[in-house]
Design a protein around this motif. Structure first.
Motif, PDB file in Angstrom:
ATOM      1  N   ASN A 286       0.819  -1.215   0.000  1.00  0.00           N
ATOM      2  CA  ASN A 286       0.000   0.000   0.000  1.00  0.00           C
ATOM      3  C   ASN A 286       0.853   1.265   0.000  1.00  0.00           C
ATOM      4  OD1 ASN A 286      -2.751   1.267   0.357  1.00  0.00           O
ATOM      5  ND2 ASN A 286      -1.717   2.083   2.175  1.00  0.00           N
ATOM      6  N   ALA A 287       1.990   1.247   0.705  1.00  0.00           N
ATOM      7  CA  ALA A 287       2.847   2.431   0.760  1.00  0.00           C
ATOM      8  C   ALA A 287       3.364   2.782  -0.629  1.00  0.00           C
ATOM      9  CB  ALA A 287       4.009   2.197   1.724  1.00  0.00           C
ATOM     10  N   ALA A 288       3.811   1.773  -1.374  1.00  0.00           N
ATOM     11  CA  ALA A 288       4.321   2.016  -2.724  1.00  0.00           C
ATOM     12  C   ALA A 288       3.208   2.488  -3.654  1.00  0.00           C
ATOM     13  CB  ALA A 288       4.979   0.754  -3.265  1.00  0.00           C
ATOM     14  N   PHE A 289       2.024   1.889  -3.520  1.00  0.00           N
ATOM     15  CA  PHE A 289       0.891   2.323  -4.354  1.00  0.00           C
ATOM     16  C   PHE A 289       0.543   3.789  -4.092  1.00  0.00           C
ATOM     17  CE2 PHE A 289      -3.705   3.142  -4.379  1.00  0.00           C
ATOM     18  CZ  PHE A 289      -3.930   3.065  -5.748  1.00  0.00           C
ATOM     19  N   ASP A 290       0.532   4.179  -2.826  1.00  0.00           N
ATOM     20  CA  ASP A 290       0.199   5.567  -2.489  1.00  0.00           C
ATOM     21  C   ASP A 290       1.180   6.547  -3.132  1.00  0.00           C
ATOM     22  OD1 ASP A 290      -2.077   5.077  -1.088  1.00  0.00           O
ATOM     23  OD2 ASP A 290      -1.107   5.045   0.885  1.00  0.00           O
TER      24      ASP A 290
ATOM     25  N   MET B 128      -5.502  -2.935  -9.866  1.00  0.00           N
ATOM     26  CA  MET B 128      -6.393  -3.500  -8.851  1.00  0.00           C
ATOM     27  C   MET B 128      -6.478  -2.597  -7.630  1.00  0.00           C
ATOM     28  SD  MET B 128      -5.895  -7.643  -8.907  1.00  0.00           S
ATOM     29  CE  MET B 128      -4.153  -7.594  -8.507  1.00  0.00           C
ATOM     30  N   ALA B 129      -5.308  -2.047  -7.215  1.00  0.00           N
ATOM     31  CA  ALA B 129      -5.328  -1.176  -6.044  1.00  0.00           C
ATOM     32  C   ALA B 129      -6.109   0.103  -6.324  1.00  0.00           C
ATOM     33  CB  ALA B 129      -3.892  -0.844  -5.628  1.00  0.00           C
ATOM     34  N   ALA B 130      -5.979   0.652  -7.547  1.00  0.00           N
ATOM     35  CA  ALA B 130      -6.686   1.883  -7.895  1.00  0.00           C
ATOM     36  C   ALA B 130      -8.197   1.676  -7.955  1.00  0.00           C
ATOM     37  CB  ALA B 130      -6.175   2.414  -9.232  1.00  0.00           C
ATOM     38  N   SER B 131      -8.606   0.435  -8.309  1.00  0.00           N
ATOM     39  CA  SER B 131     -10.042   0.148  -8.396  1.00  0.00           C
ATOM     40  C   SER B 131     -10.641  -0.276  -7.073  1.00  0.00           C
ATOM     41  CB  SER B 131     -10.272  -0.957  -9.436  1.00  0.00           C
ATOM     42  OG  SER B 131      -9.690  -2.176  -8.997  1.00  0.00           O
ATOM     43  N   GLY B 132      -9.793  -0.439  -6.050  1.00  0.00           N
ATOM     44  CA  GLY B 132     -10.296  -0.836  -4.735  1.00  0.00           C
ATOM     45  C   GLY B 132     -10.439  -2.323  -4.564  1.00  0.00           C
ATOM     46  N   ALA B 133      -9.906  -3.122  -5.512  1.00  0.00           N
ATOM     47  CA  ALA B 133      -9.999  -4.575  -5.393  1.00  0.00           C
ATOM     48  C   ALA B 133      -9.082  -5.062  -4.275  1.00  0.00           C
ATOM     49  CB  ALA B 133      -9.602  -5.233  -6.719  1.00  0.00           C
TER      50      ALA B 133
END
Length: 741
Positions: free
Chosen positions: A453-457, A485-490
């Motif tokens: 999550n840290a890298a995605f943010d 997937m992370a951007a779509s909330g999956a």
């Protein structure tokens, strides 16, 4: 069965008996020295050698490994003896053997191979330095101290007040060890440690030197059963566990090393660990040192011709016979000579070869920290420090992030992020992304196998900010869609994506896995099937990657090289030159031949390619590439005989006659079994000279507008060599000179 039994017996008599004698001669002095360094009874070293040879040799999983007392456990044993006494240390050895036996039964041997070799080599180096420091005091006529720091502190005083005769014996011993490897082979048949002790002992007796003699009491008269240690059982069990793990790891690593040195059956590591466990239980019960597979004795065994476990077993038998019947002869050995032998062995554990190996993998810090920890803190503490650093470095590599930036000709910035994106890589990721100028058009390729999550943010926030300031971001994920997937909330899965097998397009069909070699749906089996399958794989895997490049090249080709090479199927120009579509204008023929201008055997094919490449395409380089073992050159050497009933091939090979003539002229006095490859090299140079018989080529070369390059590909070693052109005098007058009819 009778024939097999007779054959095995003959092999044992021919190979294993002589090898066992050589190992026995090496084992006796080393076993005595290790026992002395550990502060154990000298007989304990011989007992361990006997048990290691007979018990571990018979029950172990390796056919050539030889076991016995090992220098790597010297510090542990010395500390246990000082704390609990010798008989209690024997009980701890027995307990360690039981632990090893259980580990072998539960098939845990493979786990020991997960220890970084840098830790093992660093531990051995640290132990070797400690042994050398302590035994150096004995050579100088003093007594060793309990710690490395104390030994270093006391060393100057020992050197100033050193005693003459002990030092002389030590110098003689080390001198023999240094010189012995340079002596003729028949003399070197006697092992160096034995020779050094013999020379030192004879010298001390002949000159009447005042030295300390070794006393070896009878094995049976001094035997006493092990006793239970008195004290903190937590520390006692920790000591047993440390012996079990260190001795087991050394045995298994030695096993893996000796497997590469002989052609016989590979070792069964779980059986080896169980065998070592039983041997340590027996050695502890009989009053011996801990047992482990020893690399010095094992390599000696292989080098002396040992082929089966009988060499290890018999070496133990010879040690037993010596201890029972000739133990009195040990009293003739000066203790200072044994100490000098240990100093020499200790220094040799610092192997530059091991340092170079770990340096190549970036593990020198692990080696140094382990070695320093063993010297300063202790064996267990040093090993734990090395393991901790190795784990940290592995974690750093696994979570490392690589960011590559490249601007294309249209002004778009291509950014490729590779690795596992975790919070550990956030600082680097933030720094690289913030360095991208505002308003830039960015193609972001995510070549990752995990994203937390840290890298995605970090990536998502940067993308929003970059687009808000007028830039564009196009994200392409080469593996699973972690970002999408992370951007779509999956829901994100905790495990890393299993990496896809590399696309080994360069492997021959026969070397690929059955799954990859499966025919495409609807195709028929056969050779043609592989081509259609290859086209199918190209469409599925490669075409999407190269389509942008090929779309651009579809308008016009602009190669920079004309590449003339052999039609041999093993030569892949794009592979050996790391080139891609549009780089090489390629001509292939049998023997990579260039017919001279006006040759009697007329051929316009190669000439047409040369003319088109130099006058239309404007190439800047012409390369002629030959290769080792060329069948065309073999045909030239045979005078066309090997061409058989192939008249076209015979006629074509006549274009290589000048290469053969050039070889005989320049290398006639050096022709031997390597003549074929020599001709292959000369042929490349001759074809470069043939190119200059064409006026347009020669003029461009003279004007510096065209370069001629010769390459030779050695197939067996997969190496490309650059060949110099023939001396200008050798080609003088060749330009504009047609081949006489």
């Amino acid at each position: 069965m009778t024939i097999n039994t007779h054959s095995n017996m003959m092999n044992t008599l021919r190979h294993d008996v002589p090898a066992s004698i050589v190992v026995f001669l090496v084992a006796v002095p080393l076993s005595l020295g290790i026992a002395m360094a550990a502060g154990a009874p000298l007989a304990a070293g011989l007992i361990a050698a006997v048990v290691g040879g007979i018990v571990a040799g018979a029950l172990g999983g390796s056919s050539v490994q030889v076991s016995g007392p090992t220098a790597s456990l010297t510090l542990v044993i010395a500390d246990l003896i000082l704390t609990y006494g010798w008989r209690a240390t024997c009980m701890i050895t027995l307990l360690a053997g039981a632990v090893q036996l259980l580990l072998g039964v539960f098939r845990a041997a493979r786990a020991a191979l997960a220890v970084s070799p840098a830790v093992v080599h660093g531990m051995l180096a640290g132990v070797g330095i400690l042994i050398a420091l302590s035994q150096l005091h004995i050579v100088l006529g003093g007594s060793p101290q309990r710690s490395a720091l104390a030994n270093l502190t006391e060393l100057p005083g020992q050197i100033i007040g050193m005693h003459g005769h002990p030092v002389t014996v030590g110098l003689v011993t080390i001198g023999v060890l240094l010189v012995w490897t340079k002596l003729p082979k028949p003399i070197k048949a006697v092992p160096a440690p034995l020779a050094a002790l013999l020379v030192a002992s004879v010298s001390a007796w002949a000159f009447g030197w005042d030295v300390t003699r070794i006393e070896l009491p009878g094995l049976l008269s001094t035997w006493a059963p092990p006793e239970l240690p008195q004290g903190d059982w937590g520390r006692i069990l920790a000591g047993a566990l440390l012996i079990a793990l260190l001795a087991g790891a050394e045995s298994l690593l030695c096993c893996a090393a000796t497997d590469t040195m002989h052609p016989g059956r590979r070792a069964d590591l779980d059986r080896e660990l169980s065998g070592q466990g039983v041997a340590n239980m027996v050695s502890g019960a009989l009053g011996g040192l801990p047992v482990a597979g020893v690399i010095v004795r094992s390599t000696t065994n292989v080098g002396a011709g040992g082929r089966s476990r009988w060499s290890a077993i018999l070496h133990g038998v010879w040690v037993l016979v010596f201890a029972l019947g000739f133990g009195w002869s040990i009293a003739l050995i000066p203790m200072e000579a044994l100490a000098a032998l240990l100093v020499f062995i200790g220094i040799r554990t610092i192997s530059l070869g091991h340092v170079r190996k770990v340096h190549g993998h970036g593990e020198v810090p692990v080696y140094v920290v382990t070695m320093a920890g063993v010297i300063v803190l202790g064996l267990a503490e040093g090993v734990l420090a090395g393991l901790a650093l190795a784990a940290l470095l592995a974690l750093r590599r696994l979570t490392g992030v690589t960011v590559l930036k490249r601007e294309d000709h249209e002004g778009r910035l291509n950014v490729t992020i590779s690795g596992s994106l975790t919070f550990l890589g956030v600082p680097r990721l933030t720094q690289e992304l913030r360095a991208i100028p505002a308003g830039t058009a960015v193609d972001l390729d995510l070549n990752i196998d995990f994203m937390d999550n840290a890298a995605f943010d970090v990536i998502h926030s940067w993308r929003l900010d970059h687009e808000r300031l007028g830039g564009t971001v196009v994200i392409d994920e080469l593996h699973d869609e972690w970002y999408a997937m992370a951007a779509s909330g999956a829901r994100m899965y905790p495990a890393k994506t299993p990496p896809k097998a590399p696309d080994r397009w360069w492997l021959p069909w026969a070397h690929r896995t059955p799954e990859k070699s499966a025919p495409a749906p609807g195709s028929k089996p056969g050779t043609a099937c592989r081509l259609t399958w290859g086209a199918h794989e190209f469409h599925r895997r490669t075409a999407p990657l190269v389509r942008p490049v090929l779309t651009e090249l579809a308008r016009k080709q602009q190669p920079s090289h004309l590449f003339i090479t052999c039609a041999d199927s093993r030569i892949v120009p794009s592979l050996i030159t790391a080139s891609g579509p549009g780089d090489l204008f390629t001509v292939r023929n049998i023997g990579n031949l260039v017919p001279r201008r006006g040759a009697a055997q007329h051929d316009d094919s190669v000439v047409a390619a040369v003319e088109y490449a130099t006058q239309v395409l404007g190439v800047r380089t012409i390369t002629v590439c030959g290769h080792s073992g060329c069948g065309a050159m073999a045909g030239v050497l045979s005078g066309g005989v090997q061409a058989g009933s192939l008249p076209g091939l015979r006629n074509w090979l006549r274009h290589g006659d000048h290469s053969l003539a050039r070889l005989i002229e320049t290398e006639g006095d050096r022709l031997d079994s390597g003549t074929l490859d020599l001709l292959c090299r000369v042929n490349v140079q001759q074809q470069l000279a043939n190119l200059r018989t064409y006026p347009n080529v020669d003029e461009q070369v003279e004007a510096g507008e065209l370069e001629l390059v010769g390459l030779f590909f050695d197939i067996g070693s997969a190496r490309v060599h650059v060949l110099p052109p023939l001396h200008p005098a050798a080609t003088a007058g060749s330009a504009h000179s047609p081949e006489p009819e």
